[in-house]
Design an enzyme around this catalytic site. Structure first.
Site, PDB file in Angstrom:
ATOM      1  N   ASP A 123       0.855  -1.184   0.000  1.00 53.48           N
ATOM      2  CA  ASP A 123       0.000   0.000   0.000  1.00 53.48           C
ATOM      3  C   ASP A 123       0.891   1.233   0.000  1.00 53.48           C
ATOM      4  OD1 ASP A 123      -1.858   1.999   0.286  1.00 53.48           O
ATOM      5  OD2 ASP A 123      -2.998   0.975   1.846  1.00 53.48           O
ATOM      6  N   ARG A 125      -0.173   4.301  -0.707  1.00 56.61           N
ATOM      7  CA  ARG A 125      -0.988   5.517  -0.652  1.00 56.61           C
ATOM      8  C   ARG A 125      -0.560   6.437   0.490  1.00 56.61           C
ATOM      9  NH1 ARG A 125      -6.889   3.051  -0.426  1.00 56.61           N
ATOM     10  NH2 ARG A 125      -5.790   1.814   1.115  1.00 56.61           N
TER      11      ARG A 125
END
Ligand SMILES: [Zn+2]
Length: 170
Positions: A123, A125
């Site tokens: 991830d 983000r």
């Protein structure tokens, strides 16, 4: 640091929004705002990541499009709210990563594991831009529309006050 570059009115199937474009030196992010949210408490907020397959190609393999419509509908009902659209497809890894992860997903892996097997981050983000946009809009606290409670922690890390989490019904 994020900068508000330009804005306009945008008519949608779910009412009239104000579209504001932000830039943090790395990527563009967009806020769709309905009603007066300045100094607002418990403002309905959806933080939504880009998805070309869902938003452009009408893919039925993900729920991104349905989630955007549900968020817009909830904001229209409430009369005010903010949708923040972040340019971070494939959990921030980009469209290449998304496509490269597909064979691993088909083999039964979770999305995060599939990204790692394809050579990307589980991830990548960041929700800093979302928090900075909410600060720029002078929103005091948000009711976050999400089916992923972890997203509230992602925002709180950057000082956003999340007063509640509301399930996004699709
Ligand atoms: Zn999608």
């Amino acid at each position: 640091m994020i900068f508000r570059l330009i804005e306009r009115d945008l008519k949608t199937k779910f009412g009239d929004f104000r579209e504001l474009l932000f830039y943090d030196g790395r990527s563009e992010s967009i806020a769709l705002v309905m009603g007066n949210v300045e100094m607002g408490e418990d403002v309905i907020c959806r933080v939504h990541s880009a998805c070309v397959s869902g938003h452009v190609f009408n893919s039925v393999e993900c729920e991104c499009q349905a989630e955007m419509e549900a968020a817009q509908s909830a904001i229209q009902t409430a009369g005010r709210g903010v949708i923040i659209y972040l340019e971070q497809e494939g959990k921030g890894n980009g469209h290449l990563a998304l496509m490269a992860s597909i064979p691993y997903k088909k083999a039964g892996m979770k999305q995060s594991e599939a990204y790692e097997r394809a050579g990307f981050e589980a991830d990548a983000r960041s929700f800093r831009a979302a928090s900075e946009i909410l600060a720029d809009l002078k929103v005091k606290s948000v009711v976050l529309l999400t089916n992923n409670a972890g997203k509230a922690d992602d925002l709180r890390r950057f000082s956003t006050i999340v007063s509640a989490i509301k399930e996004l019904k699709i």
